[in-house]
Design a protein around this motif. Structure first.
Motif, short mmCIF file in Angstrom:
data_model
loop_
_atom_site.label_atom_id
_atom_site.label_comp_id
_atom_site.label_asym_id
_atom_site.label_seq_id
_atom_site.Cartn_x
_atom_site.Cartn_y
_atom_site.Cartn_z
N UNK A 175 -2.27 7.76 4.81
CA UNK A 175 -1.60 8.01 6.09
C UNK A 175 -0.09 8.04 5.94
N UNK A 176 0.41 7.25 4.99
CA UNK A 176 1.85 7.17 4.78
C UNK A 176 2.12 7.12 3.29
N UNK A 177 3.36 7.48 2.93
CA UNK A 177 3.70 7.50 1.50
C UNK A 177 5.08 6.87 1.30
N UNK A 178 5.17 6.09 0.22
CA UNK A 178 6.44 5.46 -0.12
C UNK A 178 6.50 5.17 -1.61
N UNK A 179 7.59 4.53 -2.02
CA UNK A 179 7.84 4.35 -3.46
C UNK A 179 7.87 2.87 -3.87
N UNK A 180 7.27 2.02 -3.05
CA UNK A 180 7.39 0.58 -3.35
C UNK A 180 6.10 -0.15 -2.99
N UNK A 181 6.21 -1.44 -2.81
CA UNK A 181 5.23 -2.32 -2.16
C UNK A 181 3.94 -2.56 -2.93
N UNK A 182 3.30 -1.49 -3.39
CA UNK A 182 1.97 -1.67 -4.00
C UNK A 182 2.00 -2.58 -5.24
N UNK A 214 -2.75 3.47 -5.18
CA UNK A 214 -1.70 3.36 -6.18
C UNK A 214 -1.59 4.67 -6.96
N UNK A 215 -0.56 5.44 -6.61
CA UNK A 215 -0.30 6.70 -7.32
C UNK A 215 0.92 6.59 -8.23
N UNK A 216 1.29 5.36 -8.60
CA UNK A 216 2.49 5.20 -9.42
C UNK A 216 2.19 5.43 -10.90
N UNK A 217 0.93 5.58 -11.24
CA UNK A 217 0.59 5.83 -12.64
C UNK A 217 0.78 4.63 -13.51
N UNK A 218 0.92 3.48 -12.91
CA UNK A 218 1.11 2.24 -13.67
C UNK A 218 0.64 1.08 -12.81
N UNK A 219 0.31 -0.01 -13.48
CA UNK A 219 -0.15 -1.20 -12.75
C UNK A 219 0.59 -2.40 -13.34
N UNK A 220 1.14 -3.27 -12.49
CA UNK A 220 1.94 -4.38 -13.01
C UNK A 220 1.12 -5.38 -13.83
N UNK A 221 -0.20 -5.27 -13.79
CA UNK A 221 -1.03 -6.23 -14.53
C UNK A 221 -1.43 -5.72 -15.91
N UNK A 222 -0.94 -4.52 -16.26
CA UNK A 222 -1.23 -4.00 -17.60
C UNK A 222 -0.60 -4.92 -18.65
N UNK A 223 -1.35 -5.18 -19.70
CA UNK A 223 -0.86 -6.09 -20.75
C UNK A 223 -1.77 -7.30 -20.82
#
Ligand code: HPA
Length: 285
Positions: A210-217, A137-146
């Motif tokens: 191996x692969x990179x994208x902007x979603x899913x995680x 997770x390189x999005x710098x955020x986690x949906x479970x924060x809070x």
């Protein structure tokens, strides 16, 4: 006022029940770029655009029409998210993951997520399919924060086996039967929406992706939080920046994803057919 996910989910699911009846599907599917056509194969399909449901954000990205489709596919009851919203569209993490939380709350036991991704090394080529073995997770955020709501899941959910080993073995069996090359690898999620620089692609490779994208995680994290088992599949649409010649553009990514649609749909079909039609059990009654 604090956003209550449980209250929002209750309202949302109430609205879904009114539109399509009370689904007991056990399998959920998230269709990424280029896979939207799969939604047309659903039998006895009942559709609701996200825009007609409370709390759901509509996607602004081309090729990501946002609707929930319920019906039967491959002899299994399924709930399909045709189109997803991304963090880079400016939606909050809560909004990005709400559709998946909705499926989980409606009771699915299995979630299949798909996406288009770039490769970070040349062992994966455009048109290849990659099963997600793990993610970064390189999005710098986690949906479970809070504040954590224990009704949804634990504060510190385990991610040792984010991608179910049994489902991965099943996917490899089905791919072998279909004589389809299926590789496995680590998917790195970045925020986007700019594509990576060549230096970032080299960094991702060095760090084990191996692969990179902007979603899913984010979706996978909340699915695991709620106890749903996950299978992830990437369609490699391009070599990462700097690995090939020329530059990257979304239209080309969509074109390659479109060309790989048929084998991706066949593989997913075989996988779904191999999963028993166990009904879902509502997590938020
Ligand atoms: N980078 C990030 N996301 C992507 C790519 C890429 O190269 N291709 C498809 N989605």
């Amino acid at each position: 006022m604090a956003f209550s996910t449980v209250a929002a989910l209750r309202e949302l699911i109430g609205a879904v029940d009114q539109h399509i009846g009370k689904s007991t599907a056990g399998i959920g599917l998230v269709l990424g770029s280029g896979l939207g056509g799969l939604a047309n194969e659903i039998e006895n399909a009942k559709r609701v655009p996200y825009a007609r449901l409370p709390h759901l954000a509509a996607s602004t990205v081309q090729g990501h029409a946002g609707e929930l489709v319920a019906g039967r596919w491959q002899g299994r009851d399924v709930l399909v998210l045709a189109g997803r919203v991304h963090r880079y569209e400016g939606h909050s993490m809560e909004q990005v993951v709400l559709p998946v939380r909705m499926l989980a709350a409606m009771g699915i036991h299995t979630l299949i997520v798909s996406n288009a991704a770039g490769s970070v090394h040349t062992r994966l080529q455009p048109g290849d399919l990659m099963l997600l073995a793990d993610h970064i997770n390189f999005q710098g955020a986690n949906p479970l924060v809070g504040r954590n709501d224990e009704r949804l899941g634990p504060r510190f959910p385990d991610m040792t086996v984010a991608y179910d080993a049994e489902l991965r073995a099943l996917a490899h069996r089905v791919a072998a039967e279909q004589q389809l090359r299926l590789q496995e690898g680590v998917y790195a999620a970045v925020l986007g929406p700019s594509y990576e620089t060549p230096a970032e692609i080299r960094m991702l490779a060095a760090m084990g992706a191996d692969a990179v994208g902007m979603s899913t995680v984010p979706e996978v994290i909340v699915a695991r939080h709620m106890g749903v088992r996950v299978l992830g599949l990437s369609c490699i649409t391009n070599l990462g920046a700097g690995l090939g010649v020329g530059t990257l553009d979304h239209a080309h990514v969509g074109e390659v994803a479109g060309k790989a649609t048929q084998k991706m749909v066949e593989l997913l079909g075989g996988i779904v057919r191999a999963i028993p039609n166990t009904p879902g059990v509502r997590r938020l009654p």
